[in-house]
Design an enzyme around this catalytic site. Sequence first.
Site, mmCIF file in Angstrom:
data_model
loop_
_atom_site.group_PDB
_atom_site.id
_atom_site.type_symbol
_atom_site.label_atom_id
_atom_site.label_comp_id
_atom_site.label_asym_id
_atom_site.label_seq_id
_atom_site.Cartn_x
_atom_site.Cartn_y
_atom_site.Cartn_z
ATOM 1 N N ASP A 124 -30.615 28.946 -19.091
ATOM 2 C CA ASP A 124 -30.570 30.394 -18.943
ATOM 3 C C ASP A 124 -31.323 31.022 -20.114
ATOM 4 O O ASP A 124 -30.769 31.208 -21.195
ATOM 5 C CB ASP A 124 -29.133 30.901 -18.895
ATOM 6 C CG ASP A 124 -29.050 32.349 -18.440
ATOM 7 O OD1 ASP A 124 -29.174 32.592 -17.240
ATOM 8 O OD2 ASP A 124 -28.872 33.224 -19.300
ATOM 9 N N GLU A 126 -33.327 33.592 -22.637
ATOM 10 C CA GLU A 126 -33.361 34.984 -23.063
ATOM 11 C C GLU A 126 -34.810 35.301 -23.405
ATOM 12 O O GLU A 126 -35.530 34.443 -23.949
ATOM 13 C CB GLU A 126 -32.457 35.223 -24.277
ATOM 14 C CG GLU A 126 -30.981 35.014 -24.003
ATOM 15 C CD GLU A 126 -30.441 35.887 -22.877
ATOM 16 O OE1 GLU A 126 -30.863 37.059 -22.788
ATOM 17 O OE2 GLU A 126 -29.619 35.404 -22.101
ATOM 18 N N ALA A 127 -35.245 36.504 -23.062
ATOM 19 C CA ALA A 127 -36.651 36.869 -23.237
ATOM 20 C C ALA A 127 -36.778 38.266 -23.819
ATOM 21 O O ALA A 127 -35.848 39.071 -23.778
ATOM 22 C CB ALA A 127 -37.370 36.788 -21.889
ATOM 23 N N ASP A 224 -35.383 32.749 -14.078
ATOM 24 C CA ASP A 224 -35.605 31.910 -15.262
ATOM 25 C C ASP A 224 -36.848 31.040 -15.105
ATOM 26 O O ASP A 224 -37.663 30.948 -16.030
ATOM 27 C CB ASP A 224 -34.371 31.035 -15.525
ATOM 28 C CG ASP A 224 -33.212 31.842 -16.052
ATOM 29 O OD1 ASP A 224 -33.127 32.036 -17.265
ATOM 30 O OD2 ASP A 224 -32.393 32.300 -15.231
ATOM 31 N N HIS A 283 -25.144 37.527 -22.612
ATOM 32 C CA HIS A 283 -26.577 37.584 -22.914
ATOM 33 C C HIS A 283 -26.954 36.735 -24.124
ATOM 34 O O HIS A 283 -28.097 36.828 -24.597
ATOM 35 C CB HIS A 283 -27.065 39.033 -23.085
ATOM 36 C CG HIS A 283 -26.840 39.869 -21.870
ATOM 37 N ND1 HIS A 283 -27.482 39.632 -20.673
ATOM 38 C CD2 HIS A 283 -26.012 40.923 -21.642
ATOM 39 C CE1 HIS A 283 -27.074 40.508 -19.769
ATOM 40 N NE2 HIS A 283 -26.172 41.296 -20.327
ATOM 41 N N ASP A 288 -24.219 32.040 -21.967
ATOM 42 C CA ASP A 288 -24.414 32.222 -20.531
ATOM 43 C C ASP A 288 -24.536 30.870 -19.832
ATOM 44 O O ASP A 288 -23.952 30.655 -18.763
ATOM 45 C CB ASP A 288 -25.678 33.047 -20.261
ATOM 46 C CG ASP A 288 -25.455 34.547 -20.463
ATOM 47 O OD1 ASP A 288 -24.294 34.952 -20.693
ATOM 48 O OD2 ASP A 288 -26.438 35.299 -20.393
#
Length: 339
Positions: A124, A126-127, A224, A283, A288
């Site tokens: 998962d 994060e961006a 993702d 988040h 997550d």
Amino acid sequence: MDEHKENLNDFNDNLKMSNASENEKVCRGRSSPEEASPSAVLSQTTGEFSDPVYKEIAVANGQINRMTRDELRDKLEELKLDTRGVKDVMKKRLKSHYKRQKLMESIAAGGPTDRYYDYICVVDFEATCEEDNPPDFLHEIIEFPMVLINTHTLEITDTFREYVKPELNGQLSDFCVKLTGITQKMVDEADTFPTVLQRVVHWLQERELGTKYKYAMLTDGSWDMSKFLNIQCRVSRIRYPPFAKKWINIRKSYGNFYKVPRTKTKLSTMLEKLGLKYEGRPHSGLDDSRNIARIALRMLQDGCQLRVNERMHFGELLAVPSSAPVEGAPPPQNPRSRD
């Protein structure tokens, strides 16, 4: 009338969902009956679902459909099964238990497993993000987490996390920092994506995934892999990694298994309906991923046969039909340049 319809649907599910893909593999010689699932073996040895066991399963389903929430909980407790979740989840759990039990009784004690993969690797990302992302915004991965599930022991066996330094826009927005908890200092001190991906590959190779053990990737939705990883590979000028070209979209699996609309498959909703609470910081990529893994484990315990259902093909997101042969992800290899 509704109960009759539900019983009929359950009976049809038993006929259709009794591992048609495993059955197909046996027919085509891709695996021996000993390696197939109990229902596939049974249908091969008795004719296409002609065994009386399927009528017994349908009868059991009808009885379960008539049970109240308290009766379901009492029966689950008596069988030492998990009693958490909404009524429909408990019904599905009890039906899956009786289905497995009756199919196993029909072929032999200690029969084969229904697990498609030895391990499932939950990802998962994060961006980078803005509060109002423009249509052409290029998201860059800033956290690469993985959580490894052993499908035989039904446990989380390992985790991986590295932060990633953005290459195009190194300055995180205040919104992104507040949302993810990832600070500017974290990404400034991190390596760029190609280097982090090399360490991901090494981590997977150390665990002999794709060589000794069959594995699959799993995500919470399509973004993702189809968006974040796809964009990042273009930004970093590296080829999309083959081991991530197919994955299990757990939202699809959850909706199909528990028969709920796709609008009710958000992470928080899935946890709530299964009687689970979010653990950690929302988040955070690793937190997550852990919570997604908990959902996957509960689904495996409830009898869901998680399998790949989405893939990337020349940059396009495609569905993988349930009739497709079950294949694990290939052995991970170091990233290759697009040039």
